[in-house]
Scaffold this motif. Sequence first.
Motif, short mmCIF file in Angstrom:
data_model
loop_
_atom_site.label_atom_id
_atom_site.label_comp_id
_atom_site.label_asym_id
_atom_site.label_seq_id
_atom_site.Cartn_x
_atom_site.Cartn_y
_atom_site.Cartn_z
N ILE A 100 -5.46 6.62 4.49
CA ILE A 100 -4.04 6.82 4.18
C ILE A 100 -3.84 8.21 3.58
O ILE A 100 -2.93 8.94 3.98
N ALA A 101 -4.69 8.57 2.63
CA ALA A 101 -4.53 9.85 1.92
C ALA A 101 -4.66 11.05 2.86
O ALA A 101 -3.82 11.95 2.84
N GLY A 141 3.36 12.35 -5.38
CA GLY A 141 3.16 12.11 -6.80
C GLY A 141 2.97 10.64 -7.13
O GLY A 141 2.14 10.27 -7.98
N LEU A 142 3.72 9.78 -6.45
CA LEU A 142 3.65 8.35 -6.73
C LEU A 142 2.32 7.74 -6.28
O LEU A 142 1.86 6.76 -6.87
N PHE A 143 1.69 8.30 -5.25
CA PHE A 143 0.38 7.79 -4.86
C PHE A 143 -0.64 8.03 -5.98
O PHE A 143 -1.50 7.18 -6.25
N ILE A 144 -0.54 9.16 -6.66
CA ILE A 144 -1.42 9.42 -7.79
C ILE A 144 -1.12 8.44 -8.92
O ILE A 144 -2.03 7.88 -9.55
N ALA A 193 0.80 -1.21 0.00
CA ALA A 193 0.00 0.00 0.00
C ALA A 193 0.84 1.27 0.00
O ALA A 193 0.32 2.34 0.32
N MET A 194 2.11 1.17 -0.35
CA MET A 194 2.95 2.36 -0.47
C MET A 194 3.87 2.17 -1.67
O MET A 194 4.48 1.09 -1.80
N PRO A 195 3.96 3.14 -2.57
CA PRO A 195 4.85 3.01 -3.73
C PRO A 195 6.26 2.63 -3.30
O PRO A 195 6.79 3.17 -2.33
N VAL A 196 6.87 1.68 -4.03
CA VAL A 196 8.09 1.05 -3.54
C VAL A 196 9.26 2.04 -3.43
O VAL A 196 10.06 1.95 -2.48
N CYS A 251 3.53 19.42 -1.61
CA CYS A 251 3.00 18.15 -1.11
C CYS A 251 1.50 18.24 -0.89
O CYS A 251 0.75 17.32 -1.25
N SER A 252 1.04 19.34 -0.31
CA SER A 252 -0.38 19.51 -0.04
C SER A 252 -1.18 19.54 -1.35
O SER A 252 -2.28 18.98 -1.43
N VAL A 253 -0.63 20.19 -2.37
CA VAL A 253 -1.32 20.23 -3.67
C VAL A 253 -1.54 18.82 -4.20
O VAL A 253 -2.65 18.43 -4.61
N PHE A 254 -0.47 18.01 -4.20
CA PHE A 254 -0.58 16.64 -4.70
C PHE A 254 -1.45 15.78 -3.78
O PHE A 254 -2.24 14.96 -4.25
N ASP A 255 -1.30 15.97 -2.47
CA ASP A 255 -2.08 15.16 -1.52
C ASP A 255 -3.58 15.44 -1.67
O ASP A 255 -4.40 14.52 -1.64
N LEU A 256 -3.93 16.70 -1.84
CA LEU A 256 -5.35 17.05 -2.00
C LEU A 256 -5.89 16.54 -3.33
O LEU A 256 -7.05 16.12 -3.42
N ALA A 257 -5.04 16.55 -4.37
CA ALA A 257 -5.46 15.98 -5.65
C ALA A 257 -5.71 14.47 -5.52
O ALA A 257 -6.68 13.94 -6.07
N TYR A 258 -4.86 13.80 -4.75
CA TYR A 258 -5.02 12.36 -4.52
C TYR A 258 -6.29 12.07 -3.72
O TYR A 258 -7.04 11.14 -4.03
N ILE A 259 -6.53 12.87 -2.70
CA ILE A 259 -7.77 12.74 -1.93
C ILE A 259 -8.97 12.90 -2.85
O ILE A 259 -9.96 12.17 -2.76
#
Length: 212
Positions: free
Chosen positions: A154-155, A135-138, A31-34, A185-193
């Motif tokens: 997680i997100a 970025g890798l979570f996306i 559950a986490m990019p390698v 980080c927040s920009v990408f994290d919110l996009a992933y959410i």
Amino acid sequence: MDLILTLVSGIAWTVVYVEAIRVGLRDRTYAMPVAALALNFAWETTYAVRDISVGISPQGVVNVVWAVADVVIVYTYLRFGRAELPEFVTRPLFAGWSVLVFGTGFAVQWLFLAHFGVHDATRYSAFLQNLLMSGLFIAFYVSRQGPLGQSLTIAVAKWLGTLAPTLLFGVVEDAPFILGLGILCSVFDLAYIGLLLRPRLTRLRSLPAPSR
């Protein structure tokens, strides 16, 4: 304030790791990019060992907890990761690749430490790998064509766990570089959410309107 933000970060990231273990075992995947996992595992192991040798501190305790949790997440990667690769990736190839990735994670952390010293290395490497993880979570979501091995918990916890040290180091300690990385980080994290919420919002929109 420093202690509060450190505890928020510690609790939030602990939630990330516990949920990553739960989801990974549930979905029989990792559950986490390698690449992010390798850097995280190396960071937390390196600084947990250093903190133990120096003395007990709140961040030191947190690092030890994270390092132990990371061991289990690494296990889920080693246990289930090969199944997501093409058939030509044999066990020896997967083992060799894994050694290379995790070895590189440690090399990167130690290079940061040697060049910047403890104070800056802990911050610079943590936020840079955090941005990579965001970025890798996306990319995770896209490559798996959905939320396999992922969860909204997680997100959201990852976002909050990064936001707290962004405020601590970027605002309270007035470090513009850290603040900039934290904002990204927040920009990408919110996009992933948003990606994880999208199916739920779509289902809600498709529900019939209540009759009057």
